[in-house]
Enzyme design. Structure first.
Site, short mmCIF file in Angstrom:
data_model
loop_
_atom_site.label_atom_id
_atom_site.label_comp_id
_atom_site.label_asym_id
_atom_site.label_seq_id
_atom_site.Cartn_x
_atom_site.Cartn_y
_atom_site.Cartn_z
N ARG A 59 48.87 29.91 -14.78
CA ARG A 59 47.48 29.46 -14.93
C ARG A 59 47.03 28.54 -13.80
NH1 ARG A 59 49.66 29.91 -20.04
NH2 ARG A 59 50.27 27.74 -20.00
N GLU A 96 63.65 21.61 -21.62
CA GLU A 96 64.18 20.98 -22.83
C GLU A 96 65.44 21.71 -23.31
OE1 GLU A 96 62.55 19.66 -27.24
OE2 GLU A 96 61.16 20.45 -25.75
#
Length: 173
Positions: A59, A96
């Site tokens: 994006r 993560e």
């Protein structure tokens, strides 16, 4: 900036339960909202020398070329592995759960060029930090990092020390 926040669709439990996804496509489809967003991001960097705007996949490819055009700069894509057709420089960074990688053409940034990093959203800061590392590997000077949205409760700025970070819209939770 409340008028822009109203144009962002919030989708609960996407991509997994407990996550609130901020969908910018609804803002992008609104001509006034999209123009205002680009104008405000550009205002931050008007008068500053920017040679290249590096947009982070995917994006970031929406906002970075618009900023580059308005700032009189070039555009460079920062992509996931094996998407660029020529010789690349890469960096691996931690997520993560696991790791990921970004690449840039080895001749995309020349030593001393002033580069603005651009993406749609700043969350944990890992991807932006990796893009900054790529630019610096090529000898570029990072003059800033611009984001449409920042999830400030995730403290992504903390992974971008010594970089001028600008986010137009901030969400505190």
């Amino acid at each position: 900036m409340d008028e822009l926040k109203k144009l962002i669709r919030e989708i609960p439990d996407h991509p997994k339960p407990g996550i609130l996804f901020y969908d910018l496509t609804t803002l992008l489809q609104d001509p006034g909202g999209f123009h205002l967003l680009v104008d405000r991001l550009c205002e931050r960097y008007n008068g500053r020398k920017v040679d290249i705007v590096a947009g982070i996949e995917a994006r970031g490819f929406i906002f970075a070329p618009a900023l580059a055009y308005r700032l009189g700069a070039g555009f460079v894509p920062v992509r996931k592995p094996k998407k660029l057709p020529w010789k690349t420089v890469s960096v691996t960074y931690q997520l993560e759960y696991g790791s990921d990688q970004l690449e840039i053409h080895q001749d995309a940034v020349k030593p001393g060029q002033r580069v603005l990093i651009c993406d749609d959203l700043l969350a944990t800061g890992g991807t932006a930090s990796a893009a900054i590392e790529l630019v610096r590997k090529l000898g570029g000077e990072v003059v800033g990092a611009a984001f449409a949205v920042e999830l400030s409760f995730l403290n992504g700025r903390g992974k971008l020390p010594s970089v001028d970070v600008f986010s137009l819209l901030k969400y505190d939770k």
